[in-house]
Design an enzyme around this catalytic site. Structure first.
Site, PDB file in Angstrom:
ATOM      1  N   CYS A   7      17.942  -3.464 -27.345  1.00 44.15           N
ATOM      2  CA  CYS A   7      19.003  -3.017 -26.431  1.00 44.15           C
ATOM      3  C   CYS A   7      18.492  -3.053 -24.992  1.00 44.15           C
ATOM      4  O   CYS A   7      19.241  -3.401 -24.072  1.00 44.15           O
ATOM      5  CB  CYS A   7      19.478  -1.611 -26.782  1.00 44.15           C
ATOM      6  SG  CYS A   7      20.609  -1.564 -28.197  1.00 44.15           S
ATOM      7  N   ASP A  30      10.698 -15.546 -29.293  1.00 43.05           N
ATOM      8  CA  ASP A  30       9.849 -14.501 -29.881  1.00 43.05           C
ATOM      9  C   ASP A  30       8.534 -14.453 -29.104  1.00 43.05           C
ATOM     10  O   ASP A  30       7.938 -15.483 -28.792  1.00 43.05           O
ATOM     11  CB  ASP A  30       9.589 -14.791 -31.365  1.00 43.05           C
ATOM     12  CG  ASP A  30       9.020 -13.588 -32.085  1.00 43.05           C
ATOM     13  OD1 ASP A  30       9.726 -13.013 -32.936  1.00 43.05           O
ATOM     14  OD2 ASP A  30       7.847 -13.206 -31.793  1.00 43.05           O
ATOM     15  N   HIS A  46      24.399  -2.765 -30.352  1.00 41.58           N
ATOM     16  CA  HIS A  46      23.360  -2.298 -31.272  1.00 41.58           C
ATOM     17  C   HIS A  46      23.875  -2.237 -32.708  1.00 41.58           C
ATOM     18  O   HIS A  46      24.807  -1.503 -33.014  1.00 41.58           O
ATOM     19  CB  HIS A  46      22.820  -0.918 -30.881  1.00 41.58           C
ATOM     20  CG  HIS A  46      21.722  -0.485 -31.809  1.00 41.58           C
ATOM     21  ND1 HIS A  46      20.408  -0.853 -31.612  1.00 41.58           N
ATOM     22  CD2 HIS A  46      21.761   0.195 -32.977  1.00 41.58           C
ATOM     23  CE1 HIS A  46      19.684  -0.391 -32.626  1.00 41.58           C
ATOM     24  NE2 HIS A  46      20.477   0.257 -33.465  1.00 41.58           N
ATOM     25  N   ASN A  86      14.954 -10.239 -41.544  1.00 46.19           N
ATOM     26  CA  ASN A  86      14.221  -9.184 -42.243  1.00 46.19           C
ATOM     27  C   ASN A  86      15.048  -7.902 -42.173  1.00 46.19           C
ATOM     28  O   ASN A  86      15.600  -7.565 -41.120  1.00 46.19           O
ATOM     29  CB  ASN A  86      12.860  -8.969 -41.583  1.00 46.19           C
ATOM     30  CG  ASN A  86      11.958 -10.180 -41.721  1.00 46.19           C
ATOM     31  OD1 ASN A  86      11.966 -10.856 -42.743  1.00 46.19           O
ATOM     32  ND2 ASN A  86      11.194 -10.491 -40.680  1.00 46.19           N
ATOM     33  N   HIS A  97      16.802  -3.371 -34.608  1.00 41.56           N
ATOM     34  CA  HIS A  97      18.032  -3.905 -33.991  1.00 41.56           C
ATOM     35  C   HIS A  97      18.172  -5.275 -34.642  1.00 41.56           C
ATOM     36  O   HIS A  97      17.270  -6.131 -34.497  1.00 41.56           O
ATOM     37  CB  HIS A  97      17.868  -3.993 -32.468  1.00 41.56           C
ATOM     38  CG  HIS A  97      19.053  -4.551 -31.733  1.00 41.56           C
ATOM     39  ND1 HIS A  97      19.660  -3.907 -30.662  1.00 41.56           N
ATOM     40  CD2 HIS A  97      19.741  -5.709 -31.889  1.00 41.56           C
ATOM     41  CE1 HIS A  97      20.668  -4.635 -30.192  1.00 41.56           C
ATOM     42  NE2 HIS A  97      20.738  -5.749 -30.927  1.00 41.56           N
ATOM     43  N   HIS A  99      18.290  -8.821 -35.976  1.00 41.50           N
ATOM     44  CA  HIS A  99      17.946 -10.078 -35.317  1.00 41.50           C
ATOM     45  C   HIS A  99      17.714 -11.151 -36.352  1.00 41.50           C
ATOM     46  O   HIS A  99      17.139 -10.894 -37.414  1.00 41.50           O
ATOM     47  CB  HIS A  99      16.711  -9.922 -34.423  1.00 41.50           C
ATOM     48  CG  HIS A  99      15.544  -9.275 -35.103  1.00 41.50           C
ATOM     49  ND1 HIS A  99      15.462  -7.900 -35.291  1.00 41.50           N
ATOM     50  CD2 HIS A  99      14.437  -9.803 -35.666  1.00 41.50           C
ATOM     51  CE1 HIS A  99      14.345  -7.625 -35.923  1.00 41.50           C
ATOM     52  NE2 HIS A  99      13.705  -8.755 -36.175  1.00 41.50           N
ATOM     53  N   HIS A 101      15.717 -14.542 -36.991  1.00 41.24           N
ATOM     54  CA  HIS A 101      14.661 -15.446 -36.520  1.00 41.24           C
ATOM     55  C   HIS A 101      15.131 -16.874 -36.794  1.00 41.24           C
ATOM     56  O   HIS A 101      15.531 -17.188 -37.931  1.00 41.24           O
ATOM     57  CB  HIS A 101      13.369 -15.243 -37.314  1.00 41.24           C
ATOM     58  CG  HIS A 101      12.746 -13.887 -37.190  1.00 41.24           C
ATOM     59  ND1 HIS A 101      11.599 -13.647 -36.455  1.00 41.24           N
ATOM     60  CD2 HIS A 101      13.089 -12.688 -37.736  1.00 41.24           C
ATOM     61  CE1 HIS A 101      11.259 -12.377 -36.543  1.00 41.24           C
ATOM     62  NE2 HIS A 101      12.142 -11.768 -37.325  1.00 41.24           N
TER      63      HIS A 101
HETATM   64  P1  AMP Z   1      10.941  -8.286 -37.496  1.00 40.87           P
HETATM   65  O1  AMP Z   1       9.629  -8.098 -38.186  1.00 40.87           O
HETATM   66  O2  AMP Z   1      11.885  -9.186 -38.255  1.00 40.87           O
HETATM   67  O3  AMP Z   1      11.560  -6.991 -37.055  1.00 40.87           O
HETATM   68  O4  AMP Z   1      10.607  -9.134 -36.185  1.00 40.87           O
HETATM   69  C1  AMP Z   1      10.432  -8.585 -34.924  1.00 40.87           C
HETATM   70  C2  AMP Z   1      10.004  -9.708 -34.016  1.00 40.87           C
HETATM   71  O5  AMP Z   1      10.169  -9.292 -32.672  1.00 40.87           O
HETATM   72  C3  AMP Z   1       8.532 -10.130 -34.159  1.00 40.87           C
HETATM   73  O6  AMP Z   1       8.469 -11.517 -34.538  1.00 40.87           O
HETATM   74  C4  AMP Z   1       7.941  -9.892 -32.768  1.00 40.87           C
HETATM   75  O7  AMP Z   1       7.017 -10.874 -32.383  1.00 40.87           O
HETATM   76  C5  AMP Z   1       9.181  -9.909 -31.900  1.00 40.87           C
HETATM   77  N1  AMP Z   1       9.100  -9.151 -30.661  1.00 40.87           N
HETATM   78  C6  AMP Z   1       8.655  -7.886 -30.492  1.00 40.87           C
HETATM   79  N2  AMP Z   1       8.768  -7.516 -29.208  1.00 40.87           N
HETATM   80  C7  AMP Z   1       9.307  -8.574 -28.547  1.00 40.87           C
HETATM   81  C8  AMP Z   1       9.662  -8.808 -27.170  1.00 40.87           C
HETATM   82  N3  AMP Z   1       9.492  -7.881 -26.220  1.00 40.87           N
HETATM   83  N4  AMP Z   1      10.169 -10.029 -26.852  1.00 40.87           N
HETATM   84  C9  AMP Z   1      10.330 -10.967 -27.805  1.00 40.87           C
HETATM   85  N5  AMP Z   1      10.022 -10.800 -29.104  1.00 40.87           N
HETATM   86  C10 AMP Z   1       9.503  -9.621 -29.462  1.00 40.87           C
HETATM   87 ZN    ZN Z   2      19.443  -1.850 -30.147  1.00 41.53          ZN
END
Ligand code: AMP
Ligand code: ZN
Length: 116
Positions: A7, A30, A46, A86, A97, A99, A101
């Site tokens: 967010c 990422d 969110h 995930n 939040h 997402h 990939h």
């Molecule tokens: P998950 O394990 O599916 O929740 O993936 C979270 C992802 O967010 C990971 O691949 C991290 O590398 C990525 N991540 C965490 N912080 C940031 C950020 N500030 N900017 C971009 N990616 C991020």
């Molecule tokens: Zn959020």
């Protein structure tokens, strides 16, 4: 100020490498890429995870998938990609939040999961 990392990225309070944006979704690189192309696509609103969605979220979830190919192609993965969402503890979701990939690159991304 929200205490949700993504967010805060949506709000511009934390920088990101933005690659696509419209009214409802945002895509950015990422920070720790696992493949040459590794993009996160998120709803601007969110939503914690796929475990908490409702039918009201149908359109934004569809939009994430509908835009995935053009984002992958624009980032250098013209011949396909993998989408991973995930979810929760078992899915080992780290950022609460929702997402998607998008992982790809010129070469195949590898086996889906290690078999038990
Ligand atoms: P998950 O394990 O599916 O929740 O993936 C979270 C992802 O967010 C990971 O691949 C991290 O590398 C990525 N991540 C965490 N912080 C940031 C950020 N500030 N900017 C971009 N990616 C991020
Ligand atoms: Zn959020």
């Amino acid at each position: 100020m929200s205490d949700c990392l993504f967010c805060r990225i949506v709000a511009g309070e934390i920088p990101s490498s933005k690659v696509y944006e419209d009214d409802d979704i945002l895509a950015f690189k990422d920070i720790h890429p696992a493949r040459p192309v590794h993009i996160l696509v998120i709803p601007k609103k969110h939503i914690t995870s796929l475990a908490t969605v409702s039918v009201d979220d149908q359109a934004v979830l569809g939009r994430i998938l509908v835009r995935a190919n053009e984002i992958a192609v624009a980032q250098g993965s013209p011949d396909g990609f993998r989408v991973i969402i995930n979810t929760g503890r078992v899915g080992q979701q780290e950022v609460p939040h929702l997402h998607a990939h998008i992982v790809g690159g010129p070469d195949p991304v590898g086996p889906m999961l290690k078999r038990l």
